[in-house]
Design a protein around this motif. Structure first.
Motif, PDB file in Angstrom:
ATOM      1  N   GLN A 168      29.156  35.910  35.208  1.00  0.00           N
ATOM      2  CA  GLN A 168      29.897  35.366  34.081  1.00  0.00           C
ATOM      3  C   GLN A 168      31.368  35.175  34.441  1.00  0.00           C
ATOM      4  OE1 GLN A 168      29.539  37.651  30.490  1.00  0.00           O
ATOM      5  NE2 GLN A 168      30.799  36.257  29.281  1.00  0.00           N
ATOM      6  N   ASP A 169      31.921  34.034  34.067  1.00  0.00           N
ATOM      7  CA  ASP A 169      33.314  33.653  34.323  1.00  0.00           C
ATOM      8  C   ASP A 169      33.615  33.455  35.804  1.00  0.00           C
ATOM      9  OD1 ASP A 169      33.855  33.646  31.612  1.00  0.00           O
ATOM     10  OD2 ASP A 169      34.592  35.716  31.608  1.00  0.00           O
ATOM     11  N   GLN A 170      32.574  33.395  36.641  1.00  0.00           N
ATOM     12  CA  GLN A 170      32.735  33.076  38.053  1.00  0.00           C
ATOM     13  C   GLN A 170      31.770  31.972  38.475  1.00  0.00           C
ATOM     14  OE1 GLN A 170      33.441  36.436  40.844  1.00  0.00           O
ATOM     15  NE2 GLN A 170      33.076  37.763  39.094  1.00  0.00           N
ATOM     16  N   GLU A 171      31.375  31.153  37.511  1.00  0.00           N
ATOM     17  CA  GLU A 171      30.376  30.115  37.779  1.00  0.00           C
ATOM     18  C   GLU A 171      30.934  28.947  38.589  1.00  0.00           C
ATOM     19  OE1 GLU A 171      29.654  31.905  33.635  1.00  0.00           O
ATOM     20  OE2 GLU A 171      31.361  31.081  34.743  1.00  0.00           O
ATOM     21  N   ALA A 172      32.242  28.744  38.524  1.00  0.00           N
ATOM     22  CA  ALA A 172      32.866  27.616  39.225  1.00  0.00           C
ATOM     23  C   ALA A 172      33.623  28.129  40.439  1.00  0.00           C
ATOM     24  CB  ALA A 172      33.810  26.865  38.294  1.00  0.00           C
ATOM     25  N   VAL A 173      33.173  27.727  41.620  1.00  0.00           N
ATOM     26  CA  VAL A 173      33.796  28.180  42.868  1.00  0.00           C
ATOM     27  C   VAL A 173      34.760  27.106  43.363  1.00  0.00           C
ATOM     28  CG1 VAL A 173      33.404  28.911  45.244  1.00  0.00           C
ATOM     29  CG2 VAL A 173      31.763  29.546  43.451  1.00  0.00           C
ATOM     30  N   LEU A 174      36.001  27.507  43.584  1.00  0.00           N
ATOM     31  CA  LEU A 174      37.036  26.593  44.051  1.00  0.00           C
ATOM     32  C   LEU A 174      37.374  26.861  45.508  1.00  0.00           C
ATOM     33  CD1 LEU A 174      39.560  26.697  41.056  1.00  0.00           C
ATOM     34  CD2 LEU A 174      37.739  25.021  41.478  1.00  0.00           C
TER      35      LEU A 174
ATOM     36  N   PHE B  31      44.524  30.172  32.214  1.00  0.00           N
ATOM     37  CA  PHE B  31      44.841  30.912  33.438  1.00  0.00           C
ATOM     38  C   PHE B  31      46.086  31.757  33.196  1.00  0.00           C
ATOM     39  CE2 PHE B  31      47.007  31.532  37.479  1.00  0.00           C
ATOM     40  CZ  PHE B  31      45.971  32.045  38.259  1.00  0.00           C
ATOM     41  N   SER B  32      46.020  33.033  33.559  1.00  0.00           N
ATOM     42  CA  SER B  32      47.136  33.945  33.325  1.00  0.00           C
ATOM     43  C   SER B  32      47.910  34.217  34.609  1.00  0.00           C
ATOM     44  CB  SER B  32      46.627  35.272  32.756  1.00  0.00           C
ATOM     45  OG  SER B  32      47.685  36.198  32.659  1.00  0.00           O
ATOM     46  N   PHE B  33      49.204  33.875  34.594  1.00  0.00           N
ATOM     47  CA  PHE B  33      50.076  34.241  35.701  1.00  0.00           C
ATOM     48  C   PHE B  33      50.573  35.674  35.559  1.00  0.00           C
ATOM     49  CE2 PHE B  33      50.403  29.624  36.264  1.00  0.00           C
ATOM     50  CZ  PHE B  33      50.290  29.543  37.650  1.00  0.00           C
ATOM     51  N   GLY B  34      50.190  36.337  34.474  1.00  0.00           N
ATOM     52  CA  GLY B  34      50.596  37.722  34.269  1.00  0.00           C
ATOM     53  C   GLY B  34      49.627  38.732  34.846  1.00  0.00           C
ATOM     54  N   ARG B  35      48.505  38.262  35.390  1.00  0.00           N
ATOM     55  CA  ARG B  35      47.513  39.152  35.993  1.00  0.00           C
ATOM     56  C   ARG B  35      47.466  38.939  37.491  1.00  0.00           C
ATOM     57  NH1 ARG B  35      41.922  38.270  33.059  1.00  0.00           N
ATOM     58  NH2 ARG B  35      41.415  39.975  34.477  1.00  0.00           N
ATOM     59  N   MET B  36      46.910  39.919  38.201  1.00  0.00           N
ATOM     60  CA  MET B  36      46.712  39.758  39.637  1.00  0.00           C
ATOM     61  C   MET B  36      45.521  38.845  39.880  1.00  0.00           C
ATOM     62  SD  MET B  36      46.644  42.637  42.623  1.00  0.00           S
ATOM     63  CE  MET B  36      48.434  42.724  42.583  1.00  0.00           C
ATOM     64  N   SER B  37      45.672  37.921  40.825  1.00  0.00           N
ATOM     65  CA  SER B  37      44.617  36.967  41.162  1.00  0.00           C
ATOM     66  C   SER B  37      44.265  37.147  42.633  1.00  0.00           C
ATOM     67  CB  SER B  37      45.112  35.547  40.892  1.00  0.00           C
ATOM     68  OG  SER B  37      44.092  34.597  41.091  1.00  0.00           O
TER      69      SER B  37
ATOM     70  N   PRO C  46      34.265  27.627  34.171  1.00  0.00           N
ATOM     71  CA  PRO C  46      34.386  26.184  34.412  1.00  0.00           C
ATOM     72  C   PRO C  46      35.639  25.546  33.824  1.00  0.00           C
ATOM     73  CG  PRO C  46      32.116  26.728  33.906  1.00  0.00           C
ATOM     74  CD  PRO C  46      32.911  27.979  33.678  1.00  0.00           C
ATOM     75  N   SER C  47      36.105  25.995  32.672  1.00  0.00           N
ATOM     76  CA  SER C  47      37.277  25.369  32.055  1.00  0.00           C
ATOM     77  C   SER C  47      38.531  25.563  32.903  1.00  0.00           C
ATOM     78  CB  SER C  47      37.502  25.939  30.648  1.00  0.00           C
ATOM     79  OG  SER C  47      37.587  27.363  30.683  1.00  0.00           O
ATOM     80  N   ILE C  48      38.694  26.726  33.512  1.00  0.00           N
ATOM     81  CA  ILE C  48      39.839  26.962  34.399  1.00  0.00           C
ATOM     82  C   ILE C  48      39.713  26.095  35.643  1.00  0.00           C
ATOM     83  CG2 ILE C  48      40.963  28.672  35.893  1.00  0.00           C
ATOM     84  CD1 ILE C  48      40.412  30.772  33.785  1.00  0.00           C
ATOM     85  N   ALA C  49      38.493  25.995  36.172  1.00  0.00           N
ATOM     86  CA  ALA C  49      38.274  25.177  37.369  1.00  0.00           C
ATOM     87  C   ALA C  49      38.547  23.703  37.094  1.00  0.00           C
ATOM     88  CB  ALA C  49      36.841  25.368  37.871  1.00  0.00           C
TER      89      ALA C  49
END
Length: 233
Positions: A97-103, A72-78, A55-58
């Motif tokens: 976990q860590d996928q609770e917020a869908v954008l 949010f890391s721009f150093g990883r593949m998204s 949720p914090s990233i979202a």
């Protein structure tokens, strides 16, 4: 283009923020049953893709209308997914976990096609590369990974049709976030609402309206592996 993660009551002409939604059963009846197809919501200028985060990233993404921030890391593949139900399978309908917020991220269609043009399959495809060494060299040079995975029924069961996901890194991930993104909406409330409906009455399920998408360049479509079929534009 901002939207909060609130539940909605759907009607025949419903929208979720800027996202058009429709009965799943009506859509499933017109989607291709098999083959490699990009199912997406799009118009003349934009394409919607989905990602799921903590949720914090979202919250940062919605507030700034782009991905970024300290977490949010721009150093990883998204990885981005234009197919809503593939995202639901991957995130467990927003319960992992860590996928609770869908954008729902709306990107410029020109940018999405540029991503497709740069995509290199995660596995060796002899029809595209003369050798595994040539494929590995292309993989090393490209910022975009391409995977075709089984699409999924709302229940989570795999179907015959294949769904695309695209992994972005480096300069392409930066351009995705900073140049090509034109809107970010948190649809977690809608996801939770439909997750509950799915448990009670599958026939009442609604999902974002999607159609078969093809890039404007036929050679790009061939290299990506998109199969022939009806496409809306």
């Amino acid at each position: 283009m901002r939207a909060s993660a609130v539940a909605v009551t759907v009607t025949e002409s419903s929208k979720l923020g800027t996202i058009e939604i429709a009965p799943y059963a009506e859509q499933a009846a017109r989607w291709p049953a098999a083959g490699r197809h990009i199912l997406a919501q799009f118009d003349a200028e934009t394409v919607v893709v989905y990602q799921a985060y903590r949720p914090s990233i979202a919250r940062h993404a919605v507030a700034h209308q782009r991905l970024g921030g300290a977490e949010f890391s721009f150093g990883r593949m998204s990885w981005i997914k234009p197919n809503f139900l593939w995202m639901m399978f991957r995130s467990g309908w927003g319960t992992k976990q860590d996928q609770e917020a869908v954008l729902a991220i709306r990107v410029r269609r020109s940018g999405f096609d540029e991503i497709l043009a740069a995509a290199v399959p995660s596995g060796f495809v002899p029809a595209l590369y003369p050798s595994e060494e040539a494929w590995k060299a292309a993989l090393h040079r490209s910022d975009v990974r391409l995977q075709w995975d089984p699409d999924h029924h709302p229940s989570g069961a795999p179907v015959t049709r294949r769904a695309i996901q695209l992994g972005l890194r480096g300069a392409t991930l930066r351009r995705f976030a900073e140049q090509w993104t034109v809107g970010v909406e948190d649809i977690s409330g809608f996801v939770a609402e439909q997750r509950d409906i799915l448990r009670r009455d599958r026939d009442a399920l609604w999902t974002p309206r999607e159609a078969v998408y093809r890039p404007g360049d036929a050679e790009v479509a061939r290299r990506v592996g998109i199969e022939e079929g009806d496409a809306a534009s």
